[in-house]
Design a protein around this motif. Structure first.
Motif, short mmCIF file in Angstrom:
data_model
loop_
_atom_site.label_atom_id
_atom_site.label_comp_id
_atom_site.label_asym_id
_atom_site.label_seq_id
_atom_site.Cartn_x
_atom_site.Cartn_y
_atom_site.Cartn_z
N SER A 289 36.70 -16.08 119.34
CA SER A 289 37.63 -15.92 118.22
C SER A 289 37.19 -14.78 117.30
CB SER A 289 37.72 -17.23 117.43
OG SER A 289 38.22 -18.27 118.24
N ALA A 323 43.05 -16.56 116.39
CA ALA A 323 41.69 -17.07 116.53
C ALA A 323 41.68 -18.54 116.92
CB ALA A 323 40.92 -16.86 115.22
N ALA A 326 42.76 -18.93 120.59
CA ALA A 326 41.66 -18.55 121.48
C ALA A 326 40.61 -19.65 121.54
CB ALA A 326 41.04 -17.24 121.00
N ALA A 327 40.27 -20.23 120.39
CA ALA A 327 39.26 -21.30 120.38
C ALA A 327 39.74 -22.52 121.15
CB ALA A 327 38.93 -21.68 118.94
#
Length: 469
Positions: A289, A323, A326-327
């Motif tokens: 991220s 972010a 993505a995490a």
């Protein structure tokens, strides 16, 4: 108005303010509940109580100790602030140890808790203090800009007023104050005609003498600069929306700091609760991220170059959404699945840490840059305002001097003649009444002449020389 530098912000009032302590209470308790799962509490309520007690102990040291130290100096050394927060971290670890030894199946490690707490304080507290200080400064800065802008708008409007208009305004002021006084004096003289005594003539002469002196003082004194009466539109008011209407996206340079803060918040406690594999998953997700947070601002800059820029708030939300996505993907695809057992708790803790860290660091950097820009604009506006005020004061002085020249002969000369005539009248009223009566008529005619001269000056403003316009 000076923008607080890093030392002034970290050593200022916000570094030990109760609002900072209260603001981090929810996160502090939540992390305590997450951490103490490894100690096998009977229920989560005990962990909540433990977290609150730890935070109270920290607040007693930070807020109370800060209040004591600020009795001697308002800006504390950064070392003193660091010592307060470090001591608070140790106190919180000791409270956690005492509480867990009494109510849990196993006691916590005060050394490990202190080390983790110091890492959290180092990566979260300074930026939180700096961000709050910058927000507070922005509120004051925008208010100062509004006041300066309002004054600047008015001064610019005053700068477009000609010398002739200033002269007319000063003349109107003199006329408004003199006309009723002259009318009253004339009425008093007419009422006393035929029965005026030497004492009455002396008193009326003294009144006219005061009018003479007050007229000269009104025109020649160094008062405030003349106003044209212009009432321009005012500047905008400070609003929350306006304060954050920033066109700057969160800079890429904060990505590393955000990653470091999120790692400090999630990985050590995840390791103690769920083991090294879950901790590694969290670390990979946070790092991935962070890479996105570093890469995306460059794309925002390219969009801005094409005229498709976005506000700071929108850019922050977009960055955090990418972010978070993505995490979530990283935590879902890395084996073992994050959804197995109680390890799902790693996901919300990771997302919360990323969002909070990115928000705080964005505010700290972007608002600080915006404040520096606004501070420069405020200095420039203040310098222009001072210049315009000096020019208006000079023009007002010239207008007063010119008005003094215009009224010195036709107006003040007649008033002086009235005073001399009444003084002479007081001497002859008993010995030569007919001559005194003629003298009284002369005084009344002079008073009427003063009113006529004032009206004439207002009717023929071309008496002002062309270079004064």
């Amino acid at each position: 108005m000076a923008i607080p530098n890093l030392r002034a912000a970290l050593g200022g009032a916000w570094s030990t303010h109760w609002a900072i302590w209260l603001g981090i209470l929810p996160a502090s308790v939540l992390f305590a509940v997450y951490r103490e799962q490894a100690l096998e509490p009977e229920h989560a309520g005990l962990s909540v109580i433990s977290g609150v007690l730890q935070h109270l102990a920290m607040g007693l040291i930070v807020v109370g100790g800060g209040a004591l130290l600020r009795r001697r100096r308002s800006i504390l050394p950064i070392a003193a602030v660091a010592a307060l927060w470090g001591s608070a971290c140790v106190a919180g670890a000791l409270v956690a140890f005492a509480f867990s030894a009494r109510f849990y199946g196993s006691a916590s490690s005060p050394i490990a808790d202190t080390i983790i707490g110091l890492a959290l304080i180092a990566t979260w507290i300074p930026v939180a203090i700096f961000a709050i200080a910058q927000l507070d400064q922005r509120r004051l800065l925008l208010a100062a800009r509004d006041i300066t802008t309002d004054a600047l708008i008015e001064e610019r409007a005053e700068g477009r007023v000609t010398a002739q208009q200033l002269q007319s305004r000063l003349l109107a002021t003199v006329t408004a104050q003199l006309t009723p006084v002259l009318a009253d004096l004339e009425n008093s003289l007419n009422a006393a005609r035929g029965a005026i005594t030497g004492d009455t003539a002396t008193e009326l002469g003294a009144r006219i003498s005061r009018v003479h002196d007050e007229t000269a003082e009104l025109v020649e004194r160094d008062g405030p600069p003349l106003h044209s009466g212009v009432r321009p539109e005012r500047a905008q008011r400070v609003t929350f929306r306006r304060a954050f209407a920033l066109s700057t996206a969160p800079p890429a340079r904060i990505a590393g700091l955000v990653t470091l803060a999120a790692l400090a918040a999630v990985v050590p406690d995840t390791y103690r609760v769920f083991g090294p594999v879950a901790a590694a998953q969290g670390a990979i997700a946070i790092t991935s991220s962070g890479v996105l947070l570093a890469a995306l601002p460059a794309a925002f800059a390219r969009w801005a170059a094409r005229g498709k820029g976005m506000t700071h708030l929108r850019a922050t939300i977009v960055l955090q959404v990418f972010a978070v996505i993505a995490a979530v993907i990283i935590l879902d695809v890395l084996p073992p699945s994050i959804w197995a057992g109680a390890q799902w708790q790693v996901l919300p803790m990771t997302l919360m840490a990323l969002a909070l860290a990115h928000t705080m660091y964005s505010i700290a950097f972007v608002v600080a840059d915006a404040n520096a820009t606004d501070e420069k604009e405020l200095r420039n506006a203040s310098a222009e305002l001072d210049t315009l005020r000096e020019r208006r004061a000079e023009r007002s002085r010239h207008a007063r001097e010119r008005m003094a020249q215009l009224i010195h002969g036709p107006i003040q000369g007649r008033l002086a003649a009235c005073v001399m005539a009444l003084n002479f009248h007081a001497e002859i009223v008993a010995t030569d009444p007919p001559r005194a009566e003629v003298m009284l008529d002369s005084v009344i005619e002079h008073l009427k002449g003063v009113t006529a001269e004032l009206r004439k000056l207002g009717t023929y403003p071309e008496q002002i020389s062309p270079h004064e316009r």
